[in-house]
Design an enzyme around this catalytic site. Structure first.
Site, short mmCIF file in Angstrom:
data_model
loop_
_atom_site.label_atom_id
_atom_site.label_comp_id
_atom_site.label_asym_id
_atom_site.label_seq_id
_atom_site.Cartn_x
_atom_site.Cartn_y
_atom_site.Cartn_z
N ARG A 305 46.11 34.85 32.79
CA ARG A 305 45.96 36.15 33.44
C ARG A 305 46.88 37.11 32.30
NH1 ARG A 305 47.10 36.50 39.82
NH2 ARG A 305 45.04 35.43 39.84
N HIS A 372 50.75 43.26 39.99
CA HIS A 372 50.34 42.26 40.80
C HIS A 372 51.18 41.18 41.51
CE1 HIS A 372 46.91 39.96 42.89
NE2 HIS A 372 47.34 38.76 42.12
C1 SIN Z 1 42.51 36.97 42.83
O1 SIN Z 1 41.92 36.32 43.71
O2 SIN Z 1 42.34 36.99 41.63
C2 SIN Z 1 43.98 36.88 43.07
C3 SIN Z 1 44.59 35.59 43.54
C4 SIN Z 1 46.07 35.38 42.71
O3 SIN Z 1 46.58 36.52 42.31
O4 SIN Z 1 46.35 34.20 42.54
#
Ligand code: SIN
Length: 573
Positions: A305, A372
């Site tokens: 990510r 996030h």
């Molecule tokens: C997502 O569904 O992309 C978020 C899940 C996460 O933050 O691991």
């Protein structure tokens, strides 16, 4: 301000394994709900405090799911592979012991969730339907309601908590904002909280912080409005060590809506487009329709990510549009899997994008990275213990070291579960009144000091929105030493007036949140300034050691000021 001291909670009836412990759980995400249920089952006297309604949590919004290698995993998948993926995504910065615990105990706590009524989606054979997400080497993501995993889990746990409340085994205090930790003889012995406009206090043998994260530090976030760094601020003011605060994860694909669209939709909630969508095959393209990720990383859209968010930011900067957005193309999924697949697999995202005027079976979805998840937090050992006796932490507020410098997708709900349960186990077994000992204390990191630097003129009046704009502009996906220094100076100027190192002497809950956010921002920036090289979610665009830049504030001075200001705030006995 009125102050009422509540009577200590009654001892539980009958025999139990709790030794009559009183536990206050603060927060109602997955870690708090699950821990409260387990502790009450064990006979502890449990109070669950939450500043909003029970469903006001990051957990509730989780889409993709929860990772776990179960008894019958996908072909070839193993716990060892889950461990390896977690360590790799974490940039080599994870605590390997914590990761071992997380991945090997996952199936136990998935079973625990099912015991409390959580139902995961199944495939045509009735086996768990396993999704794939970025940086996982196998499909191992359990989900519920397609893309409504968090709501599915939270709703089931909330029902169980309400049932426990009805039977008198959990006491629930909603809309109760914890403002400070009460300490006596160096030990946390309770909380102060605002409820019905009054400041009250409550005592216990242990307090478990499960307050979640701090996405509200940034102007663009996937987090709901409750994510305001409350637990971190409470713990820091009580003298707890914090760690890894420079690592804040930005999710690559938060839908970008114009202000007008958000207003006409009547819904200001952030709209995350789950990682699981890229797991099903969606690709990222720029405004020219060019698929850019393969040019940056061999795993393209399925890179970790932090990598995907960084590549989006670098690509936009290279195109001369650093504040712009890219597009997620999910049409390719529908082409490959057939019409109707997106609506079946992702019903929530289908509905929400539709409400925002985007038919993602036909249109590209505008997306950009948004704050996030905070990998850093209150330092804990593998049993949820913080460095302050009587104080425990689990879930996003904690830093077990399990998430390293970049969390692997869908490992956050799992962390809340596994370490929430382990925290309850240690609450029940730790010596209640005696001095805290740290058996098996696996790692101990230096607390992150809060800088009180020479203020620079010009940040303007303090406000939450000004803070969020500053953090996004200077402490975002890409950072430089100069930006961090400027951010630190602006924060210091605001802090001179707000004094976030102390508990605000006001009843306005929002002012408490603002102080918590300002303190957390200072701690984050200080940690980021201390790491001169890039690692995981902390990307230094300059790489120039900050100590060599002109005008840098001497670290020893910062530390001295920090230590003095922190001690001055510890007057809660
Ligand atoms: C997502 O569904 O992309 C978020 C899940 C996460 O933050 O691991």
């Amino acid at each position: 301000m009125t102050r009422e001291s509540e009577a200590r909670m009654a001892q539980p009836n009958g025999s139990d394994v709790s030794g009559g412990r009183r536990l206050i759980v603060v927060g109602s995400g997955i870690a708090g709900l699950y821990a409260a249920l387990l502790a009450s089952e064990a006979g502890a006297d449990v109070v669950l405090l939450t500043k909003g309604a029970l469903a006001d949590s990051n957990t509730y919004y989780a889409q993709g799911g929860i990772s776990a290698v179960l008894d019958e995993p996908a072909p070839g998948d193993t716990v060892a592979a889950h461990i390896a993926d977690t360590l790799k995504a974490g940039g080599g910065h994870c605590n390997p012991d914590a990761v071992q615990v997380l991945c090997s105990e996952a199936r136990r706590d998935i079973a625990g969730l099912e015991r409390f009524g959580v139902r995961f989606d199944v495939d045509d054979d009735g086996d768990p339907a396993l999704g794939l997400e970025a940086a996982h080497s196998a499909p191992r993501i359990l989900h519920a309601g397609g893309d409504a995993t968090g709501a599915g889990i939270a709703n089931a746990l909330i029902c169980a908590v309400l049932a426990a409340q009805a039977s008198g085994t959990i006491r629930l205090l909603g809309h109760a904002r914890t403002t400070a930790l009460i300490q006596s003889d160096g030990r946390v012995t309770g909380v102060e909280y605002l409820h019905d406009g009054q400041l009250k206090s409550m005592h216990a043998d242990a307090v478990l912080l499960a307050t979640g994260g701090a996405g509200q530090l940034f102007a663009q976030t996937t987090n709901p409005s409750v994510a305001t760094a409350d637990g971190l601020a409470l713990a820091w003011r009580a003298g707890a060590a914090v760690a890894d605060l420079e690592f804040f994860q930005f999710h690559p694909t938060c839908m970008v809506r114009t202000a007008e669209a958000a207003e006409s939709e009547g819904n200001q909630d952030p709209l995350l487009i789950s990682e699981a969508v890229r797991g099903e095959g969606a690709i990222l393209v720029d405004a020219r329709g060019h698929r850019f990720m393969p040019g940056y990383h061999a795993d393209a859209e399925l890179a970790p990510r932090d990598v995907v968010s960084r590549c989006i930011a670098l690509h936009l900067a290279a195109l001369g549009d650093p504040n712009g957005h890219v597009y997620l193309d999910a049409r390719v999924i529908e082409d490959a899997r057939g019409a109707g697949f997106l609506a079946r697999r992702f019903p929530t995202i289908t509905r929400r994008t539709g409400e925002a005027g985007v038919d993602w079976t036909k249109d590209l979805v505008p997306v950009a990275p948004a704050a996030h998840y905070w990998m850093g937090g209150v330092s804990t050992d593998l049993h949820g213990r913080t460095t302050v006796p009587g104080l425990y932490a689990a879930g996003e507020v904690a830093c077990t070291g399990v998430q390293g410098a970049n969390r692997l997708a869908s490992n956050s709900l799992l962390e809340g579960l596994v370490f929430g349960r382990r925290a309850v186990e240690s609450v029940l077994s730790d010596s209640p009144a005696g001095r805290f000992t740290k058996p098996g204390w696996e790692f101990d990191r230096t607390p992150g000091p809060g800088p009180r630097e020479t203020a620079f003129a010009g940040p303007g009046e303090f406000s939450r929105s000004a803070l969020r704009r500053l953090m996004t502009a200077k402490v975002g996906v890409l950072r430089t030493g100069t930006q961090l220094r400027e951010a630190g100076a602006a924060l210091a100027a605001w802090a001179a007036g707000v004094r976030p190192e102390s508990v605000p002497e006001v009843e306005d809950p929002r002012e408490h949140e603002d102080a918590n956010l300002l303190l957390a921002a200072q701690l984050l920036v200080h940690a980021a300034r201390g790491r001169h090289t890039s690692l995981g979610a902390h990307y230094r665009g300059d790489g120039v050691p900050e100590a060599h830049t002109a005008g840098a504030v001497a670290v020893e001075n910062i530390d001295t000021q920090y230590t003095m200001s922190r001690k001055a705030s510890l007057v809660h006995d």
